[in-house]
Design an enzyme around this catalytic site. Sequence first.
Site, PDB file in Angstrom:
ATOM      1  N   LYS A  22       0.700  -1.210  -0.022  1.00 53.00           N
ATOM      2  CA  LYS A  22       0.086  -0.018   0.006  1.00 53.00           C
ATOM      3  C   LYS A  22       0.859   1.283  -0.134  1.00 53.00           C
ATOM      4  CE  LYS A  22      -2.584   2.739   3.442  1.00 53.00           C
ATOM      5  NZ  LYS A  22      -1.386   3.307   4.051  1.00 53.00           N
ATOM      6  N   ASN A  23       2.040   1.338   1.000  1.00 55.38           N
ATOM      7  CA  ASN A  23       2.550   2.570   1.075  1.00 55.38           C
ATOM      8  C   ASN A  23       3.471   2.714  -0.186  1.00 55.38           C
ATOM      9  OD1 ASN A  23       1.173   3.145   3.089  1.00 55.38           O
ATOM     10  ND2 ASN A  23       2.627   2.752   4.671  1.00 55.38           N
ATOM     11  N   ARG A  92      -4.378  10.508   3.281  1.00 58.13           N
ATOM     12  CA  ARG A  92      -3.043  11.156   3.660  1.00 58.13           C
ATOM     13  C   ARG A  92      -1.991  11.376   2.262  1.00 58.13           C
ATOM     14  NH1 ARG A  92      -0.630  13.589   7.452  1.00 58.13           N
ATOM     15  NH2 ARG A  92       1.610  13.598   7.419  1.00 58.13           N
ATOM     16  N   CYS A 116      -5.329   8.584   8.489  1.00 56.08           N
ATOM     17  CA  CYS A 116      -5.642   8.132   9.903  1.00 56.08           C
ATOM     18  C   CYS A 116      -5.352   9.173  11.010  1.00 56.08           C
ATOM     19  CB  CYS A 116      -4.773   6.661  10.260  1.00 56.08           C
ATOM     20  SG  CYS A 116      -5.219   5.473   9.259  1.00 56.08           S
ATOM     21  N   ARG A 121       0.692  15.231  12.720  1.00 53.08           N
ATOM     22  CA  ARG A 121       1.212  14.429  11.693  1.00 53.08           C
ATOM     23  C   ARG A 121       1.622  15.754  10.608  1.00 53.08           C
ATOM     24  NH1 ARG A 121      -2.037   9.490   8.968  1.00 53.08           N
ATOM     25  NH2 ARG A 121       0.231   8.822   8.471  1.00 53.08           N
ATOM     26  N   PRO A 122       2.528  16.578  10.900  1.00 54.36           N
ATOM     27  CA  PRO A 122       3.050  17.589  10.144  1.00 54.36           C
ATOM     28  C   PRO A 122       3.725  17.377   8.989  1.00 54.36           C
ATOM     29  CG  PRO A 122       4.412  17.271  12.074  1.00 54.36           C
ATOM     30  CD  PRO A 122       3.357  16.377  12.126  1.00 54.36           C
ATOM     31  N   ILE A 123       3.658  18.167   7.880  1.00 50.28           N
ATOM     32  CA  ILE A 123       4.277  17.997   6.719  1.00 50.28           C
ATOM     33  C   ILE A 123       5.413  19.192   6.531  1.00 50.28           C
ATOM     34  CG2 ILE A 123       2.443  16.882   5.306  1.00 50.28           C
ATOM     35  CD1 ILE A 123       1.653  19.233   3.987  1.00 50.28           C
ATOM     36  N   ASP A 124       5.775  19.771   7.511  1.00 49.82           N
ATOM     37  CA  ASP A 124       6.817  20.827   7.564  1.00 49.82           C
ATOM     38  C   ASP A 124       8.012  20.280   6.691  1.00 49.82           C
ATOM     39  OD1 ASP A 124       6.972  19.121  10.011  1.00 49.82           O
ATOM     40  OD2 ASP A 124       8.803  20.151  10.308  1.00 49.82           O
ATOM     41  N   GLN A 125       8.455  19.134   6.802  1.00 51.31           N
ATOM     42  CA  GLN A 125       9.800  18.745   6.016  1.00 51.31           C
ATOM     43  C   GLN A 125       9.612  18.519   4.715  1.00 51.31           C
ATOM     44  OE1 GLN A 125      12.683  18.364   7.868  1.00 51.31           O
ATOM     45  NE2 GLN A 125      11.475  19.345   9.388  1.00 51.31           N
ATOM     46  N   ASP A 305       3.416   0.656  12.115  1.00 52.52           N
ATOM     47  CA  ASP A 305       2.302   0.256  11.544  1.00 52.52           C
ATOM     48  C   ASP A 305       1.924  -1.342  11.993  1.00 52.52           C
ATOM     49  OD1 ASP A 305       2.153   2.326  10.082  1.00 52.52           O
ATOM     50  OD2 ASP A 305       3.033   1.777   8.181  1.00 52.52           O
ATOM     51  N   ILE A 327       7.249   6.921  17.098  1.00 52.35           N
ATOM     52  CA  ILE A 327       6.908   7.718  15.882  1.00 52.35           C
ATOM     53  C   ILE A 327       5.549   8.596  15.976  1.00 52.35           C
ATOM     54  CG2 ILE A 327       6.634   7.473  13.217  1.00 52.35           C
ATOM     55  CD1 ILE A 327       9.266   6.208  14.243  1.00 52.35           C
ATOM     56  N   ARG A 397      -8.901   0.439   3.416  1.00 53.10           N
ATOM     57  CA  ARG A 397      -7.858   1.260   2.993  1.00 53.10           C
ATOM     58  C   ARG A 397      -6.598   0.174   2.718  1.00 53.10           C
ATOM     59  NH1 ARG A 397      -6.485   5.521   6.182  1.00 53.10           N
ATOM     60  NH2 ARG A 397      -4.769   5.656   4.276  1.00 53.10           N
TER      61      ARG A 397
HETATM   62  N1  EPU Z   1       6.979  14.369  10.469  1.00 52.53           N
HETATM   63  C1  EPU Z   1       7.079  15.606  10.719  1.00 52.53           C
HETATM   64  N2  EPU Z   1       7.297  16.558   9.731  1.00 52.53           N
HETATM   65  C2  EPU Z   1       7.186  16.020   8.574  1.00 52.53           C
HETATM   66  C3  EPU Z   1       6.683  14.652   8.282  1.00 52.53           C
HETATM   67  C4  EPU Z   1       6.787  13.990   9.446  1.00 52.53           C
HETATM   68  O1  EPU Z   1       7.409  15.929  12.108  1.00 52.53           O
HETATM   69  O2  EPU Z   1       7.009  16.821   7.594  1.00 52.53           O
HETATM   70  C5  EPU Z   1       7.165  13.291  11.679  1.00 52.53           C
HETATM   71  C6  EPU Z   1       5.746  12.524  11.836  1.00 52.53           C
HETATM   72  O3  EPU Z   1       4.642  13.431  12.736  1.00 52.53           O
HETATM   73  C7  EPU Z   1       6.224  11.103  12.561  1.00 52.53           C
HETATM   74  C8  EPU Z   1       7.384  10.991  11.754  1.00 52.53           C
HETATM   75  O4  EPU Z   1       7.920  12.219  11.262  1.00 52.53           O
HETATM   76  O5  EPU Z   1       6.182  11.443  13.803  1.00 52.53           O
HETATM   77  C9  EPU Z   1       7.378   9.995  10.852  1.00 52.53           C
HETATM   78  O6  EPU Z   1       6.497  10.452   9.674  1.00 52.53           O
HETATM   79  P1  EPU Z   1       6.704  10.012   8.110  1.00 52.53           P
HETATM   80  O7  EPU Z   1       6.683  11.277   7.387  1.00 52.53           O
HETATM   81  O8  EPU Z   1       7.673   9.019   7.981  1.00 52.53           O
HETATM   82  O9  EPU Z   1       5.238   9.227   7.972  1.00 52.53           O
HETATM   83  P2  EPU Z   1       4.321   9.362   6.528  1.00 52.53           P
HETATM   84  O10 EPU Z   1       5.173   9.451   5.435  1.00 52.53           O
HETATM   85  O11 EPU Z   1       3.271  10.528   6.926  1.00 52.53           O
HETATM   86  C10 EPU Z   1       4.269   6.945   6.216  1.00 52.53           C
HETATM   87  C11 EPU Z   1       3.075   5.929   6.068  1.00 52.53           C
HETATM   88  C12 EPU Z   1       2.628   5.553   7.289  1.00 52.53           C
HETATM   89  C13 EPU Z   1       3.608   5.003   8.387  1.00 52.53           C
HETATM   90  C14 EPU Z   1       4.619   6.095   8.546  1.00 52.53           C
HETATM   91  C15 EPU Z   1       5.923   5.469   9.490  1.00 52.53           C
HETATM   92  C16 EPU Z   1       2.150   6.285   4.037  1.00 52.53           C
HETATM   93  C17 EPU Z   1       1.248   6.917   3.037  1.00 52.53           C
HETATM   94  N3  EPU Z   1       2.071   6.234   5.174  1.00 52.53           N
HETATM   95  O12 EPU Z   1       3.699   7.912   6.642  1.00 52.53           O
HETATM   96  O13 EPU Z   1       1.852   4.455   7.246  1.00 52.53           O
HETATM   97  O14 EPU Z   1       3.301   4.888   9.385  1.00 52.53           O
HETATM   98  O15 EPU Z   1       5.229   6.363   7.016  1.00 52.53           O
HETATM   99  O16 EPU Z   1       6.424   4.555   8.565  1.00 52.53           O
HETATM  100  O17 EPU Z   1       3.304   6.058   3.250  1.00 52.53           O
HETATM  101  C18 EPU Z   1      -0.081   3.216   7.536  1.00 52.53           C
HETATM  102  O18 EPU Z   1       0.160   2.333   6.664  1.00 52.53           O
HETATM  103  O19 EPU Z   1      -1.053   2.807   8.639  1.00 52.53           O
HETATM  104  C19 EPU Z   1       0.463   4.531   7.816  1.00 52.53           C
HETATM  105  C20 EPU Z   1      -0.208   5.385   8.579  1.00 52.53           C
END
Ligand code: EPU
Length: 429
Positions: A22-23, A92, A116, A121-125, A305, A327, A397
């Site tokens: 999925k991811n 997301r 979820c 779950r910020p996207i600042d990076q 996960d 995480i 999902r």
């Molecule tokens: N984070 C920040 N800033 C950012 C991005 C992330 O602070 O700009 C923090 C997040 O809040 C979190 C950590 O960094 O604490 C890791 O987040 P990451 O960005 O790695 O997660 P993601 O890309 O949003 C993906 C998977 C998630 C999985 C995580 C961790 C997808 C669509 N989602 O999320 O999958 O939990 O990586 O491995 O690929 C799931 O499948 O149930 C799921 C939630």
Amino acid sequence: MEKLKIAGGDLLQGTVSISGAKNSAVALIPATILAKSPVTIEGLPNISDVNILGDLLEEIGGKVELTNNEMVVDPSEMISMPLPNGKVKKLRASYYLMGAMLGRFKKAVIGLPGGCHLGPRPIDQHIKGFEALGAKVTNEQGAIYLRADELKGARIYLDVVSVGATINIMLAAVLAKGRTIIENAAKEPEIIDVATLLSSMGAKIKGAGTDVIRIDGVEELHGCRHSIIPDRIEAGTYMIIGAAMGREVMIDNVIPLHLESLIAKLREMGMHIETSNDQILLVGGQKELKAVDIKTLVYPGFPTDLQQPFTSFLTKATGTSVVTDTIYSARFKHIDELRRMGATIKVEGRSAIVTGPTTLQGAKVKASDLRAGAALVCAGLMAEGVTEITGLEHIDRGYSQLEEKLTGLGATIWREKMTEKEIEQLQSS
Ligand code: EPU
């Protein structure tokens, strides 16, 4: 609306075949936007996120055909259509449309992503990366606006190791001018999968799967055929189910290397596990399973996960186990539901403390998010009596053909339509 019912206690036996990841899928599909000619992705999982992303590509002018888990995307007539609302908010991963559309059109408007609820779950990076490449990024009424005259390669250090930011920056950088270096990049297998697709499309990427990724921008990308990697989280979920209820369960179409942390923990508990090239065998029947502590970490650490389904399994272990999620601080919504089923668990800060062994009892429970749903399915299979799970839209999902796969192993699981009254009760709860 439907609910899932499970009559627990069946011992499971047989082989379960794992679907595409999925991811990975949710990043590979947006990545097709970057090509000039048709891209074929084979082995996609049969899950709602894949269908929604296909619809989104059609909304921006793509031609999308999805048959037998294979998606063919013709991106040649796509336009930089703004997507501030609607389906983008359903998942997301629609944030990957930002990187891909910015890369191709140098502009994009994407509604802030849903997904979820696991705490902040910020996207600042992601945004830091886009800005470093030369984009101007603003947040206007819940949508992110990205614009650039041109994208230029840059050196980007991620303050937080992020799967999403690493992939999104790769998507935006492959067509940028010059070299981009992502430092402190995430190393998840899904990142390698996306880099493999982009490389087959003509991109120049080195170091995917390590913490430094180097991308040399190219003029254009072309179509190709790509086969997706197996879903390590789906595989891990069936491994946990197999460990909990299996006589002998074979997980097929899996990359055991992707699941080393889970294999190690299951062995530490006393499980007998054998691995080969693309299969993992779990042999049950242990008299007693030892309690273990787990701490979720970025890959190759224990995946967040799998934390939720693993917690259900730990109710079977003798002693006290501590599950710490580093995480996502609030990924514990399944705990109240497990307690309803008789589990002895308390949450303290970022940790859940599980005391076992307990025999779970069937109950009416609600999946608050995708992996909470997986935890409840696992608990339902372990429990005495019938468990009724609502919130199936979350489970759908991420888990392809869940009932078929579990029925194939000998579980008693089925879907039922909810009555009007049940829907009302659910919505008011
Ligand atoms: N984070 C920040 N800033 C950012 C991005 C992330 O602070 O700009 C923090 C997040 O809040 C979190 C950590 O960094 O604490 C890791 O987040 P990451 O960005 O790695 O997660 P993601 O890309 O949003 C993906 C998977 C998630 C999985 C995580 C961790 C997808 C669509 N989602 O999320 O999958 O939990 O990586 O491995 O690929 C799931 O499948 O149930 C799921 C939630």
